[in-house]
Design a protein around this motif. Structure first.
Motif, PDB file in Angstrom:
ATOM      1  N   VAL A  22       0.809  -1.215   0.000  1.00 34.11           N
ATOM      2  CA  VAL A  22       0.000   0.000   0.000  1.00 34.11           C
ATOM      3  C   VAL A  22       0.845   1.268   0.000  1.00 34.11           C
ATOM      4  CG1 VAL A  22      -1.773   1.288   1.257  1.00 34.11           C
ATOM      5  CG2 VAL A  22      -1.956  -1.188   1.046  1.00 34.11           C
ATOM      6  N   LEU A  23       1.866   1.326   0.829  1.00 35.58           N
ATOM      7  CA  LEU A  23       2.692   2.537   0.867  1.00 35.58           C
ATOM      8  C   LEU A  23       3.394   2.783  -0.461  1.00 35.58           C
ATOM      9  CD1 LEU A  23       4.223   2.365   4.455  1.00 35.58           C
ATOM     10  CD2 LEU A  23       2.383   3.835   3.620  1.00 35.58           C
ATOM     11  N   LEU A  24       3.847   1.719  -1.103  1.00 32.90           N
ATOM     12  CA  LEU A  24       4.482   1.852  -2.412  1.00 32.90           C
ATOM     13  C   LEU A  24       3.460   2.317  -3.452  1.00 32.90           C
ATOM     14  CD1 LEU A  24       6.968   1.622  -4.143  1.00 32.90           C
ATOM     15  CD2 LEU A  24       6.572  -0.827  -4.313  1.00 32.90           C
ATOM     16  N   ALA A  25       2.245   1.796  -3.381  1.00 31.46           N
ATOM     17  CA  ALA A  25       1.198   2.220  -4.317  1.00 31.46           C
ATOM     18  C   ALA A  25       0.885   3.705  -4.153  1.00 31.46           C
ATOM     19  CB  ALA A  25      -0.063   1.375  -4.116  1.00 31.46           C
ATOM     20  N   VAL A  26       0.828   4.170  -2.914  1.00 30.71           N
ATOM     21  CA  VAL A  26       0.568   5.589  -2.652  1.00 30.71           C
ATOM     22  C   VAL A  26       1.711   6.441  -3.208  1.00 30.71           C
ATOM     23  CG1 VAL A  26       0.328   7.324  -0.825  1.00 30.71           C
ATOM     24  CG2 VAL A  26      -0.933   5.167  -0.682  1.00 30.71           C
ATOM     25  N   GLU A  27       2.945   6.005  -2.980  1.00 31.87           N
ATOM     26  CA  GLU A  27       4.109   6.730  -3.511  1.00 31.87           C
ATOM     27  C   GLU A  27       4.081   6.756  -5.041  1.00 31.87           C
ATOM     28  OE1 GLU A  27       7.788   8.776  -3.825  1.00 31.87           O
ATOM     29  OE2 GLU A  27       6.350   8.604  -2.201  1.00 31.87           O
ATOM     30  N   PHE A  90       5.569  -3.344 -16.356  1.00 32.50           N
ATOM     31  CA  PHE A  90       5.889  -4.070 -15.134  1.00 32.50           C
ATOM     32  C   PHE A  90       6.873  -3.266 -14.310  1.00 32.50           C
ATOM     33  CE2 PHE A  90       4.517  -7.842 -17.604  1.00 32.50           C
ATOM     34  CZ  PHE A  90       3.609  -8.358 -16.687  1.00 32.50           C
ATOM     35  N   MET A  91       6.661  -3.301 -13.007  1.00 33.66           N
ATOM     36  CA  MET A  91       7.565  -2.673 -12.047  1.00 33.66           C
ATOM     37  C   MET A  91       7.790  -3.728 -10.981  1.00 33.66           C
ATOM     38  SD  MET A  91       5.697   0.993 -11.977  1.00 33.66           S
ATOM     39  CE  MET A  91       6.954   1.713 -10.986  1.00 33.66           C
ATOM     40  N   THR A  92       8.916  -4.408 -11.044  1.00 33.24           N
ATOM     41  CA  THR A  92       9.068  -5.591 -10.217  1.00 33.24           C
ATOM     42  C   THR A  92      10.509  -5.887  -9.855  1.00 33.24           C
ATOM     43  OG1 THR A  92       8.550  -7.953 -10.123  1.00 33.24           O
ATOM     44  CG2 THR A  92       9.173  -7.073 -12.272  1.00 33.24           C
ATOM     45  N   ALA A  93      10.672  -6.528  -8.716  1.00 35.29           N
ATOM     46  CA  ALA A  93      11.975  -7.073  -8.328  1.00 35.29           C
ATOM     47  C   ALA A  93      12.150  -8.463  -8.919  1.00 35.29           C
ATOM     48  CB  ALA A  93      12.084  -7.135  -6.804  1.00 35.29           C
ATOM     49  N   ASN A  94      11.095  -8.985  -9.523  1.00 31.20           N
ATOM     50  CA  ASN A  94      11.090 -10.342 -10.073  1.00 31.20           C
ATOM     51  C   ASN A  94      11.169 -10.338 -11.597  1.00 31.20           C
ATOM     52  OD1 ASN A  94      10.615 -11.724  -7.501  1.00 31.20           O
ATOM     53  ND2 ASN A  94       8.652 -10.649  -7.562  1.00 31.20           N
ATOM     54  N   VAL A  95      12.116  -9.597 -12.143  1.00 29.60           N
ATOM     55  CA  VAL A  95      12.238  -9.465 -13.594  1.00 29.60           C
ATOM     56  C   VAL A  95      12.397 -10.832 -14.262  1.00 29.60           C
ATOM     57  CG1 VAL A  95      13.655  -8.505 -15.450  1.00 29.60           C
ATOM     58  CG2 VAL A  95      13.141  -7.122 -13.438  1.00 29.60           C
ATOM     59  N   ILE A 109      10.469  -2.010 -15.439  1.00 35.46           N
ATOM     60  CA  ILE A 109      11.421  -1.290 -14.608  1.00 35.46           C
ATOM     61  C   ILE A 109      11.693  -2.201 -13.419  1.00 35.46           C
ATOM     62  CG2 ILE A 109      11.790   0.680 -13.083  1.00 35.46           C
ATOM     63  CD1 ILE A 109      10.026   2.329 -14.893  1.00 35.46           C
ATOM     64  N   GLY A 110      12.957  -2.526 -13.194  1.00 32.74           N
ATOM     65  CA  GLY A 110      13.317  -3.391 -12.083  1.00 32.74           C
ATOM     66  C   GLY A 110      13.385  -2.627 -10.779  1.00 32.74           C
ATOM     67  N   LYS A 111      12.923  -3.290  -9.716  1.00 28.69           N
ATOM     68  CA  LYS A 111      13.053  -2.729  -8.367  1.00 28.69           C
ATOM     69  C   LYS A 111      14.412  -3.127  -7.825  1.00 28.69           C
ATOM     70  CE  LYS A 111       8.161  -3.040  -7.035  1.00 28.69           C
ATOM     71  NZ  LYS A 111       7.215  -3.726  -6.135  1.00 28.69           N
ATOM     72  N   PRO A 112      15.034  -2.314  -7.032  1.00 26.90           N
ATOM     73  CA  PRO A 112      14.565  -1.009  -6.575  1.00 26.90           C
ATOM     74  C   PRO A 112      14.746   0.036  -7.668  1.00 26.90           C
ATOM     75  CG  PRO A 112      16.731  -1.422  -5.676  1.00 26.90           C
ATOM     76  CD  PRO A 112      16.340  -2.648  -6.452  1.00 26.90           C
ATOM     77  N   TYR A 113      13.890   1.010  -7.666  1.00 28.23           N
ATOM     78  CA  TYR A 113      13.978   2.095  -8.638  1.00 28.23           C
ATOM     79  C   TYR A 113      13.920   3.416  -7.889  1.00 28.23           C
ATOM     80  CZ  TYR A 113       9.012   1.088  -8.047  1.00 28.23           C
ATOM     81  OH  TYR A 113       7.787   0.795  -7.525  1.00 28.23           O
ATOM     82  N   SER A 114      14.306   4.469  -8.571  1.00 24.55           N
ATOM     83  CA  SER A 114      14.288   5.800  -7.954  1.00 24.55           C
ATOM     84  C   SER A 114      13.021   6.540  -8.384  1.00 24.55           C
ATOM     85  CB  SER A 114      15.515   6.597  -8.371  1.00 24.55           C
ATOM     86  OG  SER A 114      15.431   6.933  -9.743  1.00 24.55           O
ATOM     87  N   ASP A 115      12.667   7.541  -7.612  1.00 26.16           N
ATOM     88  CA  ASP A 115      11.524   8.383  -7.977  1.00 26.16           C
ATOM     89  C   ASP A 115      11.732   8.997  -9.357  1.00 26.16           C
ATOM     90  OD1 ASP A 115      10.674   7.769  -5.428  1.00 26.16           O
ATOM     91  OD2 ASP A 115      10.800   9.821  -4.665  1.00 26.16           O
ATOM     92  N   GLY A 116      12.953   9.473  -9.596  1.00 24.64           N
ATOM     93  CA  GLY A 116      13.253  10.100 -10.882  1.00 24.64           C
ATOM     94  C   GLY A 116      13.103   9.138 -12.047  1.00 24.64           C
ATOM     95  N   SER A 117      13.502   7.881 -11.847  1.00 29.68           N
ATOM     96  CA  SER A 117      13.387   6.919 -12.954  1.00 29.68           C
ATOM     97  C   SER A 117      11.924   6.650 -13.291  1.00 29.68           C
ATOM     98  CB  SER A 117      14.123   5.616 -12.624  1.00 29.68           C
ATOM     99  OG  SER A 117      13.502   4.934 -11.572  1.00 29.68           O
ATOM    100  N   PRO A 139      14.557   6.185 -21.067  1.00 37.38           N
ATOM    101  CA  PRO A 139      15.396   6.626 -19.952  1.00 37.38           C
ATOM    102  C   PRO A 139      16.046   5.433 -19.255  1.00 37.38           C
ATOM    103  CG  PRO A 139      13.084   6.799 -19.371  1.00 37.38           C
ATOM    104  CD  PRO A 139      13.145   6.423 -20.823  1.00 37.38           C
ATOM    105  N   PRO A 140      17.154   5.663 -18.568  1.00 34.34           N
ATOM    106  CA  PRO A 140      17.812   4.573 -17.840  1.00 34.34           C
ATOM    107  C   PRO A 140      16.833   3.896 -16.877  1.00 34.34           C
ATOM    108  CG  PRO A 140      19.191   6.537 -17.837  1.00 34.34           C
ATOM    109  CD  PRO A 140      17.863   6.936 -18.424  1.00 34.34           C
ATOM    110  N   GLY A 141      16.896   2.582 -16.850  1.00 35.10           N
ATOM    111  CA  GLY A 141      16.033   1.808 -15.967  1.00 35.10           C
ATOM    112  C   GLY A 141      14.795   1.266 -16.649  1.00 35.10           C
TER     113      GLY A 141
END
Length: 161
Positions: A22-27, A90-95, A109-117, A139-141
């Motif tokens: 949930v916190l990640l979804a809000v972010e 997809f936005m995942t650590a499980n690429v 986009i693989g996790k972890p990722y930055s806000d800017g990416s 863009p990178p990422g």
């Protein structure tokens, strides 16, 4: 010399977030809005994702692979893209769990990722969707699928550069 009339800005793209943290979804919702898009909803599992996509008809769907009902993000993307014009990312650590065709998604986009990416990826996707072509390399990422790289002319940019 006369200047061409300015064209109005296209409508902001709508984004559905499919993320069980949930916190990640809000972010992500905050980042979506910062990128000039509209955060139209959040889903925690694959069933809710498909239902919300049916109801909201988003332009972009951001999807994690592992949701609250298990590693069902890939199945959700396949169902969402069957009858809709949305683009999934997809936005995942499980690429490595993703199929070779990315289940029809435009990229990952693989996790972890930055806000800017995330902001840069959304801005890039918005341009591609509205113009029908890329303005430059992703863009990178952001790793585009071969299908979408060809569709948006990214593969041609790489050969020309």
């Amino acid at each position: 010399m006369d200047r061409p009339l300015a064209t109005p800005n296209p409508r902001p793209l709508t984004v559905l977030i499919v993320e069980d943290e949930v916190l990640l979804a809000v972010e992500l919702g905050f980042l979506v809005r910062e990128a000039g898009c509209l955060d139209v909803g959040h889903a925690l599992d694959s069933k809710a994702a498909v239902q919300l996509a049916d109801r909201l008809q988003p332009d972009i769907v951001l999807v994690d692979v592992h949701l609250s009902d298990g590693p069902t993000g890939v199945d959700a993307v396949r169902k969402i893209l069957e009858d809709r014009k949305a683009v999934a990312l997809f936005m995942t650590a499980n690429v490595k769990r993703l199929p070779e065709d990315l289940a029809g998604a435009c990229g990952v986009i693989g996790k972890p990722y930055s806000d800017g990416s995330i902001r840069r990826a959304l801005t890039f996707l918005a341009h591609c969707l509205q113009a029908g072509t890329a303005s430059g390399p992703p863009p990178p990422g952001l790793n585009l699928s071969e299908t979408f790289a060809a569709r948006w002319g990214v593969d041609q940019l790489a050969r020309a550069g």
